[in-house]
Design a protein around this motif. Structure first.
Motif, PDB file in Angstrom:
ATOM      1  N   ILE A  95       0.840  -1.200   0.000  1.00 35.28           N
ATOM      2  CA  ILE A  95       0.000   0.000   0.000  1.00 35.28           C
ATOM      3  C   ILE A  95       0.874   1.249   0.000  1.00 35.28           C
ATOM      4  CG2 ILE A  95      -1.705   1.301   1.338  1.00 35.28           C
ATOM      5  CD1 ILE A  95      -2.681  -1.447   2.425  1.00 35.28           C
ATOM      6  N   LEU A  96       1.885   1.263   0.874  1.00 38.68           N
ATOM      7  CA  LEU A  96       2.719   2.451   1.028  1.00 38.68           C
ATOM      8  C   LEU A  96       3.564   2.744  -0.210  1.00 38.68           C
ATOM      9  CD1 LEU A  96       3.998   1.995   4.708  1.00 38.68           C
ATOM     10  CD2 LEU A  96       1.949   3.180   3.886  1.00 38.68           C
ATOM     11  N   THR A 142       2.727   2.054  -3.368  1.00 37.00           N
ATOM     12  CA  THR A 142       1.938   2.150  -4.600  1.00 37.00           C
ATOM     13  C   THR A 142       2.260   3.421  -5.382  1.00 37.00           C
ATOM     14  OG1 THR A 142       0.110   0.846  -3.691  1.00 37.00           O
ATOM     15  CG2 THR A 142      -0.395   2.290  -5.553  1.00 37.00           C
ATOM     16  N   GLY A 143       2.364   4.550  -4.680  1.00 35.97           N
ATOM     17  CA  GLY A 143       2.621   5.824  -5.357  1.00 35.97           C
ATOM     18  C   GLY A 143       3.894   5.816  -6.181  1.00 35.97           C
ATOM     19  N   PRO A 144       5.054   5.530  -5.568  1.00 37.86           N
ATOM     20  CA  PRO A 144       6.293   5.484  -6.350  1.00 37.86           C
ATOM     21  C   PRO A 144       6.247   4.461  -7.480  1.00 37.86           C
ATOM     22  CG  PRO A 144       6.786   5.565  -4.012  1.00 37.86           C
ATOM     23  CD  PRO A 144       5.308   5.381  -4.131  1.00 37.86           C
ATOM     24  N   ALA A 145       5.632   3.305  -7.225  1.00 41.05           N
ATOM     25  CA  ALA A 145       5.571   2.273  -8.266  1.00 41.05           C
ATOM     26  C   ALA A 145       4.743   2.750  -9.454  1.00 41.05           C
ATOM     27  CB  ALA A 145       4.990   0.982  -7.692  1.00 41.05           C
ATOM     28  N   GLU A 146       3.637   3.442  -9.170  1.00 40.36           N
ATOM     29  CA  GLU A 146       2.803   3.943 -10.265  1.00 40.36           C
ATOM     30  C   GLU A 146       3.502   5.043 -11.053  1.00 40.36           C
ATOM     31  OE1 GLU A 146      -0.799   5.065  -8.327  1.00 40.36           O
ATOM     32  OE2 GLU A 146      -1.690   3.045  -8.472  1.00 40.36           O
ATOM     33  N   GLU A 147       4.490   5.678 -10.436  1.00 42.41           N
ATOM     34  CA  GLU A 147       5.279   6.694 -11.134  1.00 42.41           C
ATOM     35  C   GLU A 147       6.394   6.074 -11.977  1.00 42.41           C
ATOM     36  OE1 GLU A 147       6.687   9.038  -7.944  1.00 42.41           O
ATOM     37  OE2 GLU A 147       4.740   9.929  -7.471  1.00 42.41           O
ATOM     38  N   GLY A 148       6.473   4.743 -11.971  1.00 41.47           N
ATOM     39  CA  GLY A 148       7.478   4.064 -12.776  1.00 41.47           C
ATOM     40  C   GLY A 148       8.789   3.817 -12.055  1.00 41.47           C
ATOM     41  N   THR A 174      12.480   8.013   5.555  1.00 37.70           N
ATOM     42  CA  THR A 174      11.790   7.152   6.512  1.00 37.70           C
ATOM     43  C   THR A 174      10.322   7.021   6.121  1.00 37.70           C
ATOM     44  OG1 THR A 174      11.125   8.892   8.068  1.00 37.70           O
ATOM     45  CG2 THR A 174      13.354   7.958   8.323  1.00 37.70           C
ATOM     46  N   SER A 175       9.659   6.026   6.698  1.00 40.71           N
ATOM     47  CA  SER A 175       8.245   5.794   6.374  1.00 40.71           C
ATOM     48  C   SER A 175       7.341   6.903   6.898  1.00 40.71           C
ATOM     49  CB  SER A 175       7.788   4.440   6.926  1.00 40.71           C
ATOM     50  OG  SER A 175       7.892   4.406   8.336  1.00 40.71           O
ATOM     51  N   ASP A 176       7.875   7.773   7.780  1.00 38.72           N
ATOM     52  CA  ASP A 176       7.089   8.932   8.225  1.00 38.72           C
ATOM     53  C   ASP A 176       6.642   9.775   7.033  1.00 38.72           C
ATOM     54  OD1 ASP A 176       7.775   9.246  11.473  1.00 38.72           O
ATOM     55  OD2 ASP A 176       9.316   8.238  10.300  1.00 38.72           O
ATOM     56  N   ALA A 177       7.424   9.738   5.960  1.00 40.03           N
ATOM     57  CA  ALA A 177       7.120  10.551   4.779  1.00 40.03           C
ATOM     58  C   ALA A 177       5.814  10.139   4.110  1.00 40.03           C
ATOM     59  CB  ALA A 177       8.266  10.452   3.770  1.00 40.03           C
ATOM     60  N   VAL A 178       5.344   8.903   4.367  1.00 38.84           N
ATOM     61  CA  VAL A 178       4.090   8.442   3.766  1.00 38.84           C
ATOM     62  C   VAL A 178       3.023   8.213   4.833  1.00 38.84           C
ATOM     63  CG1 VAL A 178       5.118   7.476   1.684  1.00 38.84           C
ATOM     64  CG2 VAL A 178       4.980   6.063   3.747  1.00 38.84           C
TER      65      VAL A 178
END
Length: 402
Positions: A157-158, A160-166, A326-330
């Motif tokens: 889930i966390l 998904t954003g970067p992956a969708e950006e390629g 860090t994961s705090d960013a998401v």
């Protein structure tokens, strides 16, 4: 639905808790992290647990004792979290999902054959007054998986954003053991245990007479020490690092005697600061090698290791082309990510959804995880058992039997 997720990781220093509110917002499920905390084990239990972990030989009596004591402290932590959460005026919690404390992970020929987490859920249910989901790894192991990592359900889930950006995205957890999940568009997620994160550092610091801490606070020892290249090369030759994924490991391999054996082969004792510096570099190098091999572009880091600036800075230096944050960013606190993940797994299991990611663990398919301990008094009628139970009469069958 609110779920209280609980875990004590391979650093076995305490219990992380997270209360997460899951709700259907029409387009999907939204999750709000309403409460987090970390509750240290009592000194007596931590020492008892440390003394019982591999390679120490223990009997069923010790396992029974630890199962009860860990369950009691998990129960106390759950009750404290519920009280603190109630004081905020938030709604009631519906379920506890307890990972418990891993004490053994049985690996043979690269395959997981069993895994054991202690922390008797009946004590937690009694203290919290809620149903408890526990024994979360066994179903994945029975399906041919490693039983670890289970955090990829949240990582997917966390990231998904970067992956969708390629971009190839990774989620790295620096607990006792370092594990990573890698996700890229058009590919199945993969995950594995890289090797020790804090396990060996904590082991040598805890055993040292000159420090009261059980870990390298703020990376001070690593910053003071000098890396011993000969010892580092020995440690880097560990066969585990070359095994194919998916793979998992734990303190069955990476423990204090493991370090002592390597020191004996090295033929020299090292000052504590030099030993910690060398072990910190080992973690940084093995993590960086794994991330580079996976061709990750952006890396979200969580776990206790993010509080070690020497370790985090060294990983960043070794991965100049990777965006390390860090994961705090998401939106998920780095210290609490695993507790949040087990709250998510609890929610998934209650809704009949798989909590494992087969491409990450190696299981033959998705599995609903855990077994449920009912809340105290759940389903019992208000009348006495004698009055509530129907009269049961057993009669011999016609011709049946041995």
């Amino acid at each position: 639905m609110r779920v209280l997720g609980m875990i004590s990781g391979t650093s076995h220093d305490g219990i992380d808790v997270a209360i997460v509110d899951f709700s259907d917002d029409g387009d999907g499920v939204s999750a709000v992290i309403e409460h987090t905390a970390s509750i240290p084990y009592s000194p007596e239990l931590r020492e008892r647990l440390r003394a019982a972990l591999p390679p120490a030989p223990v009997g069923f009596d010790v396992a029974c004792e630890l199962d009860t004591r860990i369950g009691q402290e998990f129960g106390a932590a759950a009750a404290a979290a519920l009280r603190a959460h109630a004081e905020t005026g938030a709604g009631p919690v519906d379920l506890v999902c307890s990972h418990g404390q891993t004490v053994f992970h049985w690996i043979a020929d690269g395959r997981a054959l069993g895994t054991l987490q202690l922390g008797q859920p009946a004590w937690i249910a009694e203290a919290a007054g809620l149903p408890v989901l526990s024994d979360l790894r066994a179903a994945d192991v029975a399906a041919g998986g490693q039983g670890a990592p289970l955090v990829p359900i949240l990582d997917a889930i966390l990231l998904t954003g970067p992956a969708e950006e390629g971009r190839r995205a990774g989620a790295l957890n620096l607990g006792g053991i370092a594990n990573v999940t890698v996700i890229a568009s058009g590919e199945e997620p993969v995950a594995w245990d890289i090797g020790p994160a804090n396990a060996l550092i904590d082991a040598v610091v805890s055993a040292a007479a000159e420090t009261p801490d059980g870990f390298d606070r703020d990376g001070r020892l690593a910053a003071e020490g000098r890396i011993d290249d000969a010892l580092l090369q020995q440690l880097l030759a560990e066969p585990y690092y070359a095994l194919p994924t998916p793979k998992s490991t734990g303190k069955e391999l990476f423990h204090l005697d493991y370090v002592r054996d390597h020191l004996a082969r090295r033929g020299a004792e090292l000052p504590l600061a030099d030993l910690v510096a060398t072990l910190t570099e080992l973690t940084a190098r093995t993590v960086a090698d794994a991330i580079a091999d996976a061709r990750v572009d952006v890396l979200l880091v969580s776990g206790g290791g993010v509080r070690n600036p020497v370790l985090l800075r060294r990983i960043d230096e070794l991965l100049p082309q990777v965006d390390v944050r860090t994961s705090d960013a998401v939106g998920v606190p780095a210290d609490d990510k695993e507790a949040v993940a087990f709250a998510l797994i609890g929610w998934a299991s209650v809704h009949g959804l798989p909590g494992n990611v087969p491409s990450c663990t190696g299981a033959s398919g998705g599995r609903v995880l855990g077994r449920l301990t009912p809340a105290p008094g759940a389903g019992l009628p208000s009348t006495s058992v004698r009055d509530a139970w129907p009269r049961v009469t057993f009669r011999p069958s016609d011709g049946a039997g041995r």
